[in-house]
Design a protein around this motif. Structure first.
Motif, PDB file in Angstrom:
ATOM      1  N   PHE A   9       0.836  -1.202   0.000  1.00 22.74           N
ATOM      2  CA  PHE A   9       0.000   0.000   0.000  1.00 22.74           C
ATOM      3  C   PHE A   9       0.871   1.252   0.000  1.00 22.74           C
ATOM      4  O   PHE A   9       1.543   1.575   0.988  1.00 22.74           O
ATOM      5  N   LEU A  10       0.872   1.968  -1.142  1.00 22.50           N
ATOM      6  CA  LEU A  10       1.604   3.221  -1.257  1.00 22.50           C
ATOM      7  C   LEU A  10       0.880   4.268  -0.420  1.00 22.50           C
ATOM      8  O   LEU A  10      -0.296   4.556  -0.637  1.00 22.50           O
ATOM      9  N   THR A  11       1.610   4.864   0.536  1.00 22.01           N
ATOM     10  CA  THR A  11       0.960   5.670   1.569  1.00 22.01           C
ATOM     11  C   THR A  11       1.584   7.060   1.662  1.00 22.01           C
ATOM     12  O   THR A  11       2.589   7.262   2.345  1.00 22.01           O
ATOM     13  N   PHE A  46       2.636  -1.399   4.291  1.00 18.97           N
ATOM     14  CA  PHE A  46       2.562   0.026   3.990  1.00 18.97           C
ATOM     15  C   PHE A  46       3.946   0.577   3.671  1.00 18.97           C
ATOM     16  O   PHE A  46       4.923   0.272   4.357  1.00 18.97           O
ATOM     17  N   GLU A  47       4.007   1.371   2.619  1.00 19.10           N
ATOM     18  CA  GLU A  47       5.268   1.992   2.220  1.00 19.10           C
ATOM     19  C   GLU A  47       5.032   3.486   2.045  1.00 19.10           C
ATOM     20  O   GLU A  47       4.195   3.916   1.254  1.00 19.10           O
ATOM     21  N   TYR A  48       5.779   4.274   2.798  1.00 20.14           N
ATOM     22  CA  TYR A  48       5.624   5.734   2.814  1.00 20.14           C
ATOM     23  C   TYR A  48       6.095   6.332   1.487  1.00 20.14           C
ATOM     24  O   TYR A  48       7.175   6.004   0.987  1.00 20.14           O
ATOM     25  N   THR A  49       5.273   7.226   0.914  1.00 18.10           N
ATOM     26  CA  THR A  49       5.626   7.857  -0.362  1.00 18.10           C
ATOM     27  C   THR A  49       5.736   9.377  -0.235  1.00 18.10           C
ATOM     28  O   THR A  49       5.530  10.095  -1.210  1.00 18.10           O
ATOM     29  N   GLN A  50       6.052   9.848   0.957  1.00 15.76           N
ATOM     30  CA  GLN A  50       6.199  11.291   1.214  1.00 15.76           C
ATOM     31  C   GLN A  50       4.909  12.019   0.835  1.00 15.76           C
ATOM     32  O   GLN A  50       3.863  11.736   1.401  1.00 15.76           O
ATOM     33  N   MET A  51       4.943  12.923  -0.143  1.00 14.89           N
ATOM     34  CA  MET A  51       3.731  13.645  -0.534  1.00 14.89           C
ATOM     35  C   MET A  51       3.030  12.992  -1.727  1.00 14.89           C
ATOM     36  O   MET A  51       2.097  13.548  -2.286  1.00 14.89           O
ATOM     37  N   GLY A  52       3.493  11.821  -2.121  1.00 16.77           N
ATOM     38  CA  GLY A  52       2.843  11.087  -3.203  1.00 16.77           C
ATOM     39  C   GLY A  52       3.305  11.462  -4.592  1.00 16.77           C
ATOM     40  O   GLY A  52       2.615  11.176  -5.569  1.00 16.77           O
ATOM     41  N   SER A  57       6.762   7.619  -5.239  1.00 19.89           N
ATOM     42  CA  SER A  57       5.805   6.530  -5.472  1.00 19.89           C
ATOM     43  C   SER A  57       6.456   5.385  -6.234  1.00 19.89           C
ATOM     44  O   SER A  57       6.254   4.206  -5.905  1.00 19.89           O
ATOM     45  N   VAL A  58       7.259   5.712  -7.244  1.00 21.00           N
ATOM     46  CA  VAL A  58       7.936   4.678  -8.027  1.00 21.00           C
ATOM     47  C   VAL A  58       8.943   3.923  -7.165  1.00 21.00           C
ATOM     48  O   VAL A  58       9.035   2.687  -7.230  1.00 21.00           O
ATOM     49  N   ALA A  59       9.702   4.651  -6.340  1.00 24.10           N
ATOM     50  CA  ALA A  59      10.691   3.999  -5.472  1.00 24.10           C
ATOM     51  C   ALA A  59      10.007   3.048  -4.490  1.00 24.10           C
ATOM     52  O   ALA A  59      10.467   1.924  -4.266  1.00 24.10           O
ATOM     53  N   ALA A  60       8.888   3.498  -3.913  1.00 21.27           N
ATOM     54  CA  ALA A  60       8.158   2.655  -2.964  1.00 21.27           C
ATOM     55  C   ALA A  60       7.553   1.437  -3.669  1.00 21.27           C
ATOM     56  O   ALA A  60       7.579   0.325  -3.137  1.00 21.27           O
TER      57      ALA A  60
END
Length: 387
Positions: A9-11, A46-52, A57-60
């Motif tokens: 889950f990109l978060t 869950f994987e943190y994506t900063q501000m999305g 998002s790609v790194a996560a």
């Protein structure tokens, strides 16, 4: 014993709804008929994506897919980030199931057969509100918003609704942004314009506590109840209005879901979520629950890792949920949501809502919306409310 289905889950971060991901996941599991506390069938990572943004998002996604080896990629994702994610997803040949609030009108130069979208379709709410405003309040309204809100399609969708109802004129005020004072809200010049030339209505679009502050300033301005005030849907959520329900408000909005809706499917959802979460049901919980109703049917195939069947069913499947029909693949035609035009008043620390009309919807790929994409080639990468 079958291994659990793993969902990455990109978060992104949201200062407005910091617990959105737990609400969404709880709703998702409840929709699947699983106990969020005791179930062992599904495991979220869950994987943190900063501000999305795209890079984060790609790194996560790369970590979740190629290191954690998740079965399904999901999360809160902007359409602006999707093109960067699609090559990773198609290389892995597993389904991706993304959520968004609908701050952008969907636009797919390339529609991947492996990627599915659970969108709240906020732009539909805006379109319906614009159509109603023109039809009932007249031509020549004025829109007011900060730079952040102006970067999405909320303004364009409202404007297209106005035009579809015969409107030929609408004014825009975008508040200046000060990096040193990002929450600064200077409205004096705009209020001076309103006092000299009162429009038939004002439409305000503000996120989070800036919305509450605008409503306070509006009441103090003297225009309250003299010029009809329309607000975007997210400004009208109960948790936002709760901070200003002591004021004598009278405002209008368009909403595609109300917690108070008495239909059986909605009340079943509200009761299930609130008994587990001990918090009022909200939009993120609803989005998750709707997804869960779909994945309840997919779970047996997903547990067998039969991704071809899962993806085929997602391309054609339609669920009948708390707010009616919903589907998740654009080319099958997103089911048009029902947008109710709501008059909201507050008195005695209570929020009162009355449905005054039913709004108009439009397919995302209607030719009228090409103008929005042609005029808005940029836009914020972060999902709406992720600030």
């Amino acid at each position: 014993m079958k291994p659990p289905l793993t969902i990455g889950f990109l978060t992104p971060y949201s200062g407005i709804y910091p617990h959105y991901s737990s609400h969404l996941v709880t709703g998702w599991l409840l929709g699947m008929g699983l106990d969020p506390v005791r179930q062992r069938s599904v495991q979220f990572m869950f994987e943190y994506t900063q501000m999305g943004g795209v890079e984060a998002s790609v790194a996560a996604a790369r970590k979740l897919l190629f290191f954690n080896r998740v079965d399904i990629l999901s999360g809160l994702v902007s359409y602006k980030a999707a093109p960067g994610l699609i090559p990773l997803i198609e290389n892995d040949k597993k389904p991706a199931f993304f959520f968004d609030m609908g701050e952008y009108v969907p636009h797919f130069p390339y529609l991947s057969p492996d990627v599915f979208y659970a969108s709240h379709q906020l732009w539909q709410s805006q379109y319906a509100l614009g159509h109603w405003a023109q039809s009932n309040l007249g031509n020549g309204g004025r829109m007011i918003m900060p730079v952040y809100e102006a970067g999405y399609h909320l303004t364009g969708a409202f404007q297209q609704g106005v035009a579809a109802a015969g409107g030929t004129q609408i004014s825009f005020n975008v508040l200046p942004f000060d990096h040193n004072e990002p929450d600064r809200m200077e409205l004096d010049a705009i209020f001076d314009q309103l006092s000299k030339d009162a429009p038939p209505y004002v439409h305000a679009i503000f996120a989070g506590n800036m919305g509450t502050r605008f409503l306070e300033k509006w009441i103090q301005s003297g225009f309250h109840k003299k010029i009809p005030l329309l607000i975007n849907e997210t400004m009208a959520y109960d948790d936002i209005l709760d901070d200003i329900k002591h004021a004598d408000l009278q405002i209008y909005t368009s909403m595609m879901w109300m917690r108070e809706d008495e239909n059986k499917a909605n009340q079943a959802f509200v009761k299930k979520f609130e008994s587990i979460a001990h918090q009022p049901a909200n939009m993120y919980a609803l989005m998750g629950y709707e997804a869960g109703l779909m994945w309840r049917e997919l779970l047996p195939h997903a547990q067998k890792r039969d991704w071809d069947t899962v993806k085929q069913l997602l391309r054609t499947g339609v669920i009948n949920g708390p707010r009616g029909e919903k589907n998740f693949y654009p080319s099958s035609g997103f089911a048009l949501p029902v947008s109710n035009i709501i008059k909201i008043t507050t008195s005695g620390n209570k929020i009162n809502k009355i449905i005054v009309d039913q709004g108009k919807g439009m397919r995302y790929d209607a030719k009228e919306f090409e103008l929005i994409h042609n005029e808005s080639v940029s836009g914020w990468q972060n999902p709406f409310l992720c600030i």
